[in-house]
Design an enzyme around this catalytic site. Structure first.
Site, PDB file in Angstrom:
ATOM      1  N   LYS A   1     -23.892  38.136 -18.841  1.00 26.54           N
ATOM      2  CA  LYS A   1     -24.812  37.685 -18.670  1.00 26.54           C
ATOM      3  C   LYS A   1     -26.016  38.115 -19.270  1.00 26.54           C
ATOM      4  O   LYS A   1     -26.231  39.538 -19.737  1.00 26.54           O
ATOM      5  CB  LYS A   1     -25.369  37.835 -17.532  1.00 26.54           C
ATOM      6  CG  LYS A   1     -25.636  36.431 -16.720  1.00 26.54           C
ATOM      7  CD  LYS A   1     -24.916  35.059 -16.092  1.00 26.54           C
ATOM      8  CE  LYS A   1     -26.113  34.328 -15.975  1.00 26.54           C
ATOM      9  NZ  LYS A   1     -24.950  33.044 -15.486  1.00 26.54           N
TER      10      LYS A   1
ATOM     11  N   ASP B   1     -28.595  29.062 -18.824  1.00 20.49           N
ATOM     12  CA  ASP B   1     -28.336  28.720 -17.852  1.00 20.49           C
ATOM     13  C   ASP B   1     -29.522  28.531 -16.867  1.00 20.49           C
ATOM     14  O   ASP B   1     -29.993  28.099 -17.756  1.00 20.49           O
ATOM     15  CB  ASP B   1     -28.104  30.440 -16.787  1.00 20.49           C
ATOM     16  CG  ASP B   1     -28.279  31.257 -15.889  1.00 20.49           C
ATOM     17  OD1 ASP B   1     -26.830  30.972 -15.009  1.00 20.49           O
ATOM     18  OD2 ASP B   1     -29.346  31.286 -14.859  1.00 20.49           O
TER      19      ASP B   1
ATOM     20  N   ALA C   1     -27.761  19.924 -10.371  1.00 19.61           N
ATOM     21  CA  ALA C   1     -27.867  18.823  -9.554  1.00 19.61           C
ATOM     22  C   ALA C   1     -27.668  17.437 -10.248  1.00 19.61           C
ATOM     23  O   ALA C   1     -27.505  16.770  -9.846  1.00 19.61           O
ATOM     24  CB  ALA C   1     -29.307  19.282  -9.198  1.00 19.61           C
TER      25      ALA C   1
END
Ligand code: 2IT
Length: 444
Positions: free
Chosen positions: A126, A166, A242
Site C-alpha cells: 500500500k 484508493d 459507494a
C-alpha cells in the site's frame, strides 16, 4: 519458545509506537489465527506471524511540487511493500491529508490477507501521500502525481510492485502516474491497475469493489434465506466504492437510502437511483469532498456532521474509510433492526463495533467483502501480460466466481452453522496460503 498473545501484541506495540490503526489491524488477525497457529508448530518454528507483521520494505520520500500560484509545496510519499510471498506487491495508493505510516501499514497488512483470499497471485502493499486532491486544480494534481512517480518509479514494476487507486486516487490520477512512469522507464507495461479502458485498463475495474461487495453480501443473505431484493440499505461515502455498490444494489432490487461525506449524510427515503447515481460522479469530480449539494439537487434531507448509521435499515454497507462505525453506531443499527453489516471500506468498524456486531448480527470484514476491487486489478494484470482485453461479461463472471469462493472460504474456516464467524473465516483463510508460501520459500 511459546509466546502468549498478549506478549505478542505488547512486543509489536513496543517496536512500533504510535501506530494505532496498524496495531488494531494486527490484533484482529492475531486473535483469529492464534489457536490455529498454536496447533501448527511448523508455523511457530518459522516465526511466520512475527515475520508477517514486519513489512518487507518501507519506502518514504519527499514529494516537492509547485502549485498554480508558483508556491513550492512539500508532501510526503510512501510505499509499504508488505509481503511478496504470493506475488508482486499489490495494493492501492491513497492521497489524503490524513495519510501516515500507521494507516498505510494497516492497509498493507490487510491487503496481504485480502489478496490471498482472491486466490490470484498477488502479494500485499500500500502507498500514498498526505497530499489531498480537495480544492486542487487538474494541473496541480498532475504536477504532484508526476513528482510522486519520479521517486516511486524506481521501486515498482509489473513483476515487482503494482500500485492502483484508493481514496483520492481514481482514473485521472492513475493516468498522470502512468504517463510519468512510462516517460521515465521508456516502457509501456502493466505497472499500475485502474488504467483507462483505451490504454490497458480492464472493463469492470471501476465498478469492481462495489459490485464485488454486493455479490458477497448476496451470498451472506442467501445463507440466511434472504436476498438483496426488497432490502433497505444504508451506504456511507459517495466515492467509487459507494457508486459501484449502489449501482449493483439497484440492479438487484434493493434500495439505498443514505450516502455520506466528511460534512454529514444524505437521507433520501425514495432511494438513490437513476440520475442520482450518475450525479455521484459529478459530485466527486468537483474535488470539494462534500455531499451536501446532493440535497439541494434532489430535494433530499442533509444531516450535517452525523453518520448515516442512525437511520433504520435492514442492512448497512460502510463504503468510506476506516473506523467509520463505532460501538454506539453498531448498537443503534442493531436496535433499529439492522440484520447485517457488510464492510466495503477497509476496517470500517472499530474493534468494539466488530465485537458487538458479530455477537448480534451477521458481520463481514472489508478484507473479504471488498476484495473484488483488487481481484479485478489482478485480472487487469493478467490481461496486460497476455496483451488482450476480456469482454465485460467475462470479467464480471470471473469476479462473481471469485466472490463466491471467498464467501465459501469464510464459511469453511468461520463455521458453516447458522452463524458464520466471517472475521475468523477471512483471517484464517487469508493466512494459510501466505503462511504456507512463506514456509516453502525459507527464512527470507
Ligand atoms: O483496498 C483495496 O483493495 C484497493 N484500494 C484496491 C487495490 C488494487 O490494487 O486494486
Amino acid at each position: 519458545m511459546k509466546t502468549d498473545i498478549n506478549e505478542f501484541i505488547a512486543g509489536l506495540e513496543n517496536r512500533t509506537p504510535g501506530e494505532g490503526v496498524f496495531h488494531q489491524a494486527v490484533e484482529e488477525v492475531i486473535e483469529s489465527v492464534w489457536d490455529f497457529y498454536q496447533k501448527n508448530p511448523r508455523y511457530q518454528r518459522a516465526k511466520i506471524l512475527e515475520r508477517m507483521v514486519e513489512p518487507e520494505r518501507v519506502i518514504m520520500f519527499r514529494v516537492p511540487w509547485v502549485d498554480d500560484r508558483g508556491e513550492v509545496q512539500i508532501n510526503r510519499g510512501y510505499r509499504v511493500e508488505f509481503n511478496s510471498a504470493l506475488g508482486p506487491y499489490k495494493g492501492g495508493l491513497r492521497f489524503h491529508s490524513t495519510v501516515n505510516l500507521s494507516i498505510l501499514k494497516f492497509l498493507g497488512f490487510e491487503q496481504t490477507f485480502k489478496n490471498s483470499l482472491t486466490t490470484l497471485p498477488m502479494g500485499g502493499g500500500k502507498g500514498g501521500s498526505d497530499f489531498s486532491t480537495k480544492g486542487k486544480t487538474d494541473a496541480e494534481i498532475m504536477r504532484f502525481s508526476q513528482s510522486f512517480m519520479t521517486e516511486l518509479y524506481r521501486h515498482i514494476g509489473p513483476n515487482t510492485d503494482v500500485p492502483a487507486g484508493d481514496i483520492g486516487v481514481g482514473g485521472r490520477e492513475i493516468g498522470y502516474l502512468f504517463g510519468q512512469y512510462k516517460r521515465l522507464k521508456n516502457e509501456f507495461t502493466g505497472v499500475l491497475t485502474g488504467k483507462g479502458l483505451g490504454w490497458g485498463g480492464s472493463l469492470i475495474r471501476p465498478e469492481a469493489t462495489g459490485f464485488g461487495a454486493v455479490y458477497f453480501a448476496q451470498h451472506m443473505l442467501h445463507k440466511i434465506g434472504k436476498d438483496i431484493e426488497g432490502q433497505t440499505i444504508s451506504v456511507s461515502g459517495f466515492g467509487n466504492v459507494a457508486w459501484g455498490a449502489i449501482t449493483k444494489i439497484n440492479e438487484l432490487g434493493g434500495e439505498v437510502v443514505t450516502i455520506s461525506g466528511p460534512d454529514g449524510y444524505i437521507y433520501d427515503p425514495e432511494g438513490i437511483k437513476g440520475d442520482k447515481v450518475e450525479y455521484l460522479l459529478e459530485l466527486r469530480a468537483t474535488n470539494n469532498d462534500i455531499v451536501e449539494p446532493y440535497a439541494e439537487e434532489f430535494g433530499a434531507k442533509f444531516i450535517p456532521n452525523k453518520r448515516p448509521w442512525e437511520v433504520a435499515v435492514d442492512m448497512a454497507m460502510p463504503c468510506a474509510t476506516e473506523n467509520e462505525v463505532d460501538e454506539t453506531d453498531a448498537k443503534q443499527l442493531v436496535s433499529n433492526g439492522c440484520k447485517m453489516l457488510a464492510e466495503a471500506s477497509n476496517m470500517g468498524c472499530t474493534t468494539k463495533a466488530v465485537e458487538y456486531l458479530s455477537e448480534h448480527i451477521d458481520y463481514a470484514p472489508g478484507k473479504a467483502v471488498n476484495a473484488g476491487g483488487v481481484a479485478v486489478s489482478g485480472l487487469e494484470m493478467s490481461q496486460n501480460s497476455m496483451r488482450i482485453n476480456w469482454q465485460r461479461e467475462e470479467v464480471d463472471a470471473r469476479l462473481k466466481e471469485i466472490m463466491k469462493n471467498i464467501h465459501e472460504t469464510c464459511v469453511n474456516y468461520g463455521g458453516s452453522g447458522n452463524k458464520t464467524n466471517y472475521v475468523k473465516g477471512a483471517n484464517i483463510g487469508g493466512f494459510v496460503k501466505v503462511a504456507d508460501a512463506m514456509l516453502a520459500q525459507g527464512i527470507v
